[in-house]
Design an enzyme around this catalytic site. Structure first.
Site, PDB file in Angstrom:
ATOM      1  N   LYS A 177      80.559  40.991  -2.713  1.00 41.56           N
ATOM      2  CA  LYS A 177      79.317  40.919  -3.309  1.00 41.56           C
ATOM      3  C   LYS A 177      78.650  39.380  -2.725  1.00 41.56           C
ATOM      4  O   LYS A 177      77.505  39.200  -2.824  1.00 41.56           O
ATOM      5  CB  LYS A 177      79.273  40.958  -4.751  1.00 41.56           C
ATOM      6  CG  LYS A 177      79.574  42.487  -5.318  1.00 41.56           C
ATOM      7  CD  LYS A 177      78.417  43.359  -4.945  1.00 41.56           C
ATOM      8  CE  LYS A 177      78.373  44.518  -5.581  1.00 41.56           C
ATOM      9  NZ  LYS A 177      77.490  45.646  -5.327  1.00 41.56           N
ATOM     10  N   GLU A 180      70.868  41.953 -11.794  1.00 42.02           N
ATOM     11  CA  GLU A 180      71.298  42.797 -12.478  1.00 42.02           C
ATOM     12  C   GLU A 180      72.801  42.873 -12.490  1.00 42.02           C
ATOM     13  O   GLU A 180      73.272  42.469 -11.196  1.00 42.02           O
ATOM     14  CB  GLU A 180      70.866  44.334 -12.347  1.00 42.02           C
ATOM     15  CG  GLU A 180      71.420  44.954 -11.058  1.00 42.02           C
ATOM     16  CD  GLU A 180      71.216  44.446  -9.660  1.00 42.02           C
ATOM     17  OE1 GLU A 180      70.340  43.451  -9.485  1.00 42.02           O
ATOM     18  OE2 GLU A 180      71.914  44.613  -9.030  1.00 42.02           O
ATOM     19  N   SER A 194      87.178  46.437  -0.368  1.00 44.90           N
ATOM     20  CA  SER A 194      86.002  45.688  -0.852  1.00 44.90           C
ATOM     21  C   SER A 194      86.208  44.692  -2.088  1.00 44.90           C
ATOM     22  O   SER A 194      85.483  43.708  -2.218  1.00 44.90           O
ATOM     23  CB  SER A 194      84.980  46.802  -1.440  1.00 44.90           C
ATOM     24  OG  SER A 194      85.524  47.550  -2.497  1.00 44.90           O
TER      25      SER A 194
END
Lengths: 276, 404
Positions: free
Chosen positions: B98, B120, B387
């Site tokens: 991210k 968000e 990830s």
């Protein structure tokens, strides 16, 4: 063109002749149930509404404020379906008060709902149910050409929106393209009640008035008769949403007659502020 | 040879933000100018070597890139087929992919002169990454998070607050990621003048799906060149999990024009195939609109967004990035599913065999990679987009496995 005259056009033509502005209340359908929505619409027509905007509850309404979203959530918790809204519209059309003074119905529906139900299917049902126009808040003008054509081909209207962030040139183009009337959002942001109206709004309305003949209606944040009075003369109509919808939650724990009476007197106070 | 005549699959989106029929901008008029401004600023930034150099520098010095391509020898032996490599996005600062997007968008926001950031978050990973970037770039930050998720993800809430972010609880609708996106969009509509919205996945209106993909594409670019240097060839298959789809988009994009590389996206199968039991947006959804984009979506017949479920909080989203829909209908990426129980098994297997705790999202990709590796030759290579790390999931996994 042998197209049927649209009820919204007829309505604004008549109001302009009388020098009056339209009062357009917004009713989220099915909160708390469809039967009550019908009674609300009846009271609104009795107390001076010129058009009624019927909101189709949607699970992810990014264009609406917390009051309307909460109302939508309540309606959807009762498993409200679009078919019930078609029935509601037909029932409004059969009201005695409607037969005396028909008010055009405008559907406000997310494009998500229209697309999933199928554009043709949705529009055919809407027309049959008696809707004259559509507001699709998450379908900006640039993306609306196809839907606009499908709506117009049925003699119905696609009402466009402009906001304070819309550059004037774009706003003028949108005003010209808008069917029925132009929805002028009074503030940047979401629907909800505000205490003051921004001065820039009056300037914007003046500018738009010079450059298009489309009726201008102001919405977002109109909650008091004073505000309606301030807007009188600057626009062709006002849309009252959250201030009305916030009353609906009272149906769960207060007698319906009392809530309906309050809605009626609120509506007529707005009517008086616009007329006097 | 029909392929030669075709436009490369990577040549999207078009000027309207379309990936084939998917994508676009289905948002209220209030946001149109802001999106146009963002699009313009983004284009000019990506053409500016100074900006790109700055992004690279922060990814190197602060995030710790490039992330390693690691040969998972024991997983390989366990599967008994192709060699399994892990692209270690879990080793990035903040523990997941991210941060790649947040660094890029925060630098872009500064370049645009924005004074405030909103975001968000679902499980909190994107919220933490945004709070991190905002702390280091000195930008005030508000993160919208569902009340239900705040309760479930206390540690991430603490981290965000420790880094100076305001965590705004969302109490509308289902009180999860979906509603957090709605609330962030609402904030943005009222604050577009001075605020940038760092959307965390390849979803939302144009230019977000393109921009987030491009900032995440560093994963695939590195993987591609690491494969060429470490293995002397491209991998036969690349596997990534798909919720909104940002790690998968970043991993797949640099490979879409390499027909020899099979690309596999793994959605969350949850606890079954009934409505509300899974998050198989591409598997079971239909094209529709959610959060400003036209893409596959899980809805009921009326168009109301369906409830979704996954053991992994990062995968339970009822929509998916429009480019994934484009890849699906063009048969470029194969989308499949792994359920809750299999993902938990994958977590345990990887932890025990490799000494690496995968995030539950990542565990979904791992399980599918093990499946296909077993059917492939030892000379072949499967790369997993690893990830994120599993630390955030430990309490939940312990609870589910009865280790309380």
């Amino acid at each position: 063109m042998n197209q049927m005259t649209n009820a919204i056009d007829t309505c604004f033509a008549a109001l302009r002749k009388q020098g009056k502005a339209a009062l357009i209340p917004f009713v989220s359908a099915g909160d708390p149930d469809v039967k009550t929505s019908l009674k609300v619409c009846e009271v609104l027509i009795e107390n001076g509404a010129d058009l009624i905007e019927i909101g189709f509850p949607y699970s992810d309404p990014i264009a609406d404020g917390p009051v309307i979203q909460a109302s939508y959530t309540r309606a959807l918790a009762n498993k409200l379906k679009s078919t019930q809204i078609w029935d509601l519209a037909k029932a409004i059309g059969s009201l005695a008060v409607y037969e005396k003074r028909p008010v055009p119905l405008v559907a406000m529906a997310s494009y998500s709902l229209i697309l999933r139900q199928g554009v043709e299917n949705f529009l055919n049902h809407a027309k049959e149910a008696g809707f004259s126009g559509f507001i699709v808040p998450d379908l900006p003008w640039d993306e609306s050409k196809d839907l606009g054509k499908a709506i117009e081909s049925r003699g119905l209207k696609l009402i466009q929106l402009v906001t304070p962030t819309t550059p004037l040139e774009r706003a003028v183009n949108i005003a010209k393209a808008s069917g029925g009337f132009l929805y002028c959002v009074s503030i940047s942001g979401i629907t909800g009640e505000r205490k003051d109206l921004p001065p820039a709004l009056i300037e914007r309305l003046k500018a738009l008035k010079c450059q298009s003949t489309t009726p201008l209606c102001v919405g977002f944040g109109i909650s008091q008769p004073d505000q309606a009075g301030m807007l009188k003369g600057h626009c062709d109509g006002i849309i009252v949403g959250s201030a009305l919808v916030r009353q609906f939650v009272r149906f769960t724990n207060e007698p319906a007659e009392k809530v309906l009476a309050d809605i009626g007197s609120f509506c007529s106070s707005m009517r008086n502020a616009l007329d006097n | 040879m029909t392929i030669a005549a075709k436009c490369p699959l990577s040549a999207v989106p078009d000027a309207l933000g379309r990936f084939g029929p998917f994508g676009g901008k289905y948002v209220p008029e209030t946001l149109i100018e802001a999106l146009k401004e963002l699009e313009k600023a983004y284009k000019s930034a990506m053409a500016d070597p100074v900006f790109l150099f700055e992004v690279d520098k922060w990814l190197h010095d602060f995030v710790g890139r490039p992330s390693r391509l690691f040969f998972a020898e024991r997983l390989t032996r366990h599967a008994g087929g192709a060699k399994i490599y892990l692209k270690r996005e879990d080793l990035n600062h903040t523990g997941a992919h991210k941060i790649n997007n947040c660094i890029g968008q925060a630098l872009l926001a500064k370049r645009m002169g924005k004074k405030r950031i909103i975001a968000e978050t679902g499980a909190g990973q994107h919220g933490v990454a945004t709070a991190t970037a905002c702390a280091v770039f000195d930008l005030p930050c508000v993160v919208y998070m569902g009340e239900e998720d705040i309760r479930r993800q206390k540690l991430n809430v603490f981290k965000m607050r420790a880094m100076g972010a305001t965590v705004e609880p969302v109490t509308s609708g289902s009180r999860t990621l979906r509603d957090a996106v709605n609330e962030a969009m609402r904030d943005w509509m009222a604050s577009v003048g001075d605020t940038h919205y760092i959307l965390g996945s390849v979803v939302g209106p144009h230019p977000f799906p393109q921009m987030v993909r491009d900032f995440q594409a560093v994963i695939g670019r590195e993987t591609r060149s690491q494969c060429l240097t470490q293995l002397g060839k491209l991998p036969e298959a690349v596997v990534a999990c798909v919720g909104g789809g940002s790690n998968a988009a970043g991993m797949f994009f640099p490979f879409v024009d390499d027909p020899s590389v099979e690309l596999i996206g793994v959605e969350a199968g949850g606890r079954g195939f009934g409505e509300g039991d899974h998050s198989l947006t591409l598997g079971y959804g239909k094209p529709g609109i959610l959060h400003g984009t036209y893409s596959f979506v899980l809805q009921d017949e009326d168009g109301q967004t369906a409830d979704v479920h996954s053991v992994s909080a990062g995968l339970d989203y009822p929509g998916v990035g429009p480019e994934h829909s484009y890849w699906k209908v063009n048969n470029r990426v194969r989308y499949t599913s792994v359920n809750d129980i299999e993902a938990l098994e994958g977590f345990q297997l990887c932890s025990r065999l490799e000494g690496i705790l995968p995030a539950l999202e990542t565990s979904h990709a791992l399980v599918e990679a093990m499946r296909i590796a077993a059917k492939m030759k030892p000379s072949e290579v499967v790369v997993i987009c690893f990830s994120g790390r599993g630390d955030k999931d430990c309490y939940e996994i312990a609870r589910l496995l009865g280790h309380d």
